[in-house]
Scaffold this active site. Structure first.
Site, PDB file in Angstrom:
ATOM      1  N   ALA A 271     -12.253   8.559   2.435  1.00  0.00           N
ATOM      2  CA  ALA A 271     -12.569   9.419   3.578  1.00  0.00           C
ATOM      3  C   ALA A 271     -12.948  10.841   3.167  1.00  0.00           C
ATOM      4  O   ALA A 271     -12.531  11.832   3.771  1.00  0.00           O
ATOM      5  CB  ALA A 271     -11.409   9.440   4.580  1.00  0.00           C
ATOM      6  N   THR A 306      -6.642  -2.005  -3.506  1.00  0.00           N
ATOM      7  CA  THR A 306      -7.727  -2.186  -2.539  1.00  0.00           C
ATOM      8  C   THR A 306      -8.425  -0.872  -2.232  1.00  0.00           C
ATOM      9  O   THR A 306      -9.653  -0.780  -2.268  1.00  0.00           O
ATOM     10  CB  THR A 306      -7.187  -2.778  -1.234  1.00  0.00           C
ATOM     11  OG1 THR A 306      -6.605  -4.046  -1.515  1.00  0.00           O
ATOM     12  CG2 THR A 306      -8.303  -2.937  -0.209  1.00  0.00           C
ATOM     13  N   ASP A 329       0.435   4.962   2.454  1.00  0.00           N
ATOM     14  CA  ASP A 329      -0.470   4.947   3.600  1.00  0.00           C
ATOM     15  C   ASP A 329      -0.270   3.659   4.394  1.00  0.00           C
ATOM     16  O   ASP A 329      -1.204   3.120   4.992  1.00  0.00           O
ATOM     17  CB  ASP A 329      -1.929   5.052   3.148  1.00  0.00           C
ATOM     18  CG  ASP A 329      -2.822   5.653   4.240  1.00  0.00           C
ATOM     19  OD1 ASP A 329      -2.415   6.663   4.826  1.00  0.00           O
ATOM     20  OD2 ASP A 329      -3.896   5.096   4.505  1.00  0.00           O
ATOM     21  N   SER A 364      -7.986   0.445   7.339  1.00  0.00           N
ATOM     22  CA  SER A 364      -7.159   1.228   8.261  1.00  0.00           C
ATOM     23  C   SER A 364      -5.836   1.619   7.648  1.00  0.00           C
ATOM     24  O   SER A 364      -4.987   2.185   8.309  1.00  0.00           O
ATOM     25  CB  SER A 364      -6.909   0.430   9.537  1.00  0.00           C
ATOM     26  OG  SER A 364      -6.180  -0.732   9.240  1.00  0.00           O
TER      27      SER A 364
HETATM   28 ZN   LIG Z   1      -6.380   8.674   6.313  1.00  0.00          ZN
END
Ligand SMILES: [Zn+2]
Length: 444
Positions: A271, A306, A329, A364
């Site tokens: 991101a 991943t 995460d 996600s």
């Molecule tokens: Zn994030």
């Protein structure tokens, strides 16, 4: 039973530490250390504190523990001898732990959903996560809320207070708020409709969005947003760690954000703009020569096999090993198996070890627990066990300014630790010197 790895984690911060860090503090980290123990029972002093080999002759005694002076911290009971396996290092007369596991785990509790029933039940969701992660060697963690509308923050945040760990679950160090002040282009799994930018009175807008920040420990934002520097300065003045992420910032913007007080990078490589040799973007902070003197930048890595290719993991690790912080995460779907689950405003679909926004190929979050990430990181980088463990214990502690209490086995540190076998699988988890999870008992 011979156990080759013992990592000490964080427990609760002292009141002095709390006042130092402001109302939002209270984080703990764990610090693993590679030591072979002659038996766990023998390593505890009369008051249940963790024994410590070196310096015991000049350290507090079991008698002082009995008098309650240690309060679940490492003291100087010398009944057991630790000796170093393989590469464990002994520095300055004290055991230096090597990276550990879940000290820095950033978990997303099943809490950030806007569904009214779910927002009203966040406390129990976080409690469930806290209890589950004990088996992964996590003694404290930062629950993460993804981008949500203001009314959800106002409902959810008060339900996640800073809390000490114990048999009920890992301690909550403070909340990590990831969004909504992030880039639309790099929003990832964050819902676009709830993204925000900073208005004229930037910090006022932050407060209006989140509500009180008393239990907030980390805020992830995109530094290219207008007025972000005002916000970074205001947050860091409150003792809140500012992390850069979900951003299209170039290197100069990232460096200016660090000059304003930012100290962390959220899930490096993911991101954000990809590395480019003429403008490496946020990734360039790892080797920047334009950071304030003495400023140390940390970066989160999702080492689940991943989110980050092992080659990229090695590049980051070799460029700046002391700043690497393993993060999970992890989404709430962890442990729930394949299928659709809720993350914030969205449905996610779990397939094996990967979680996608349902119906897309947008990642996600991870569903790999911290001990899996540590083992993968170790295998992928070929680093020492100590370094792998430090990436999940000492480094997060340093990031959060807790290194005197967490991520270390020094005298006076919180006696949170994890017993690991030679393959780095968790055998037992202790918080404040108290056994809170044991593999043998779990199998029965
Ligand atoms: Zn994030």
């Amino acid at each position: 039973m011979r156990l080759s790895q013992l990592r000490v984690t964080w427990v609760r911060p002292s009141s002095a530490a709390r006042s130092r860090r402001g109302a939002a503090s209270g984080l703990g980290l764990r610090a693993p250390f590679a030591a072979r123990s002659a038996g766990l029972g023998g390593s505890r002093c009369a008051a249940g504190r963790t024994g410590h080999g070196p310096r015991c002759s000049s350290s507090p005694t079991a008698a002082s523990c009995e008098a309650g002076r240690c309060s679940g911290r490492i003291c100087g009971c010398a009944k057991v001898a630790f000796w170093t396996p393989r590469s464990c290092s002994l520095r300055s007369g004290e055991w230096q732990m090597s990276g550990g596991t879940a000290g820095a785990a950033f978990w997303r509790p099943a809490s950030s959903t806007c569904r009214s029933t779910a927002t009203e039940d966040v406390g129990s969701g976080v409690a469930l996560v806290a209890q589950r992660i004990l088996s992964h060697g996590v003694t404290s963690f930062c629950p993460t809320l993804v981008t949500s509308p203001p009314e959800v923050y106002h409902k959810v945040l008060p339900q996640i207070p800073v809390k000490s760990g114990g048999p009920h679950g890992a301690g909550v160090l403070g909340v990590h708020l990831e969004g909504p002040f992030i880039s639309r282009e790099k929003r990832g799994a964050h819902p676009e409709t709830h993204l925000r930018s900073f208005e004229t009175n930037a910090f006022h807008d932050v407060l209006a969005t989140y509500g009180p920040l008393d239990n907030v420990r980390i805020v992830t934002l995109a530094p290219e947003l207008g007025r972000s520097h005002e916000v970074i300065q205001a947050l860091t003045a409150r003792g809140i760690c500012v992390s850069l992420g979900h951003s299209v910032a170039d290197l100069q913007a990232a460096e200016e954000a660090v000059q304003s007080g930012a100290t962390f990078i959220t899930h490096l490589f993911n991101a954000m703009l990809p590395f480019h040799h003429r403008d490496p973007g946020i990734v360039g902070l790892l080797t920047s020569d334009r950071l304030p003197p003495g400023r140390h930048i940390f970066y989160g890595m999702i080492a689940d096999g991943t989110h980050t290719n092992p080659a990229a993991l090695r590049i980051a690790h070799r460029a700046h090993p002391q700043g690497l912080v393993l993060v999970t995460d992890a989404v709430p779907a962890l442990g729930l198996g394949n299928g659709r689950h809720t993350l914030g405003q969205q449905e996610v679909e779990v397939d094996g070890l990967t979680a996608y926004v349902a119906g897309t190929k947008t990642l996600s979050g991870s569903i790999a627990p911290m001990d899996v990430c540590v083992r993968h990181f170790l295998q992928a980088t070929g680093c020492s066990v100590e370094l792998a463990l430090e990436a999940a214990s000492l480094h997060p502690a340093q990031l959060l300014g807790l290194e005197k209490r967490k991520g270390t086995l020094d005298f006076g540190a919180d006696a949170d630790f994890v017993m690991l076998d030679d393959s780095l699988h968790v055998r037992a988890t202790y918080i404040s010197g108290e056994l809170v999870w044991q593999a043998e008992a779990a199998r029965q």
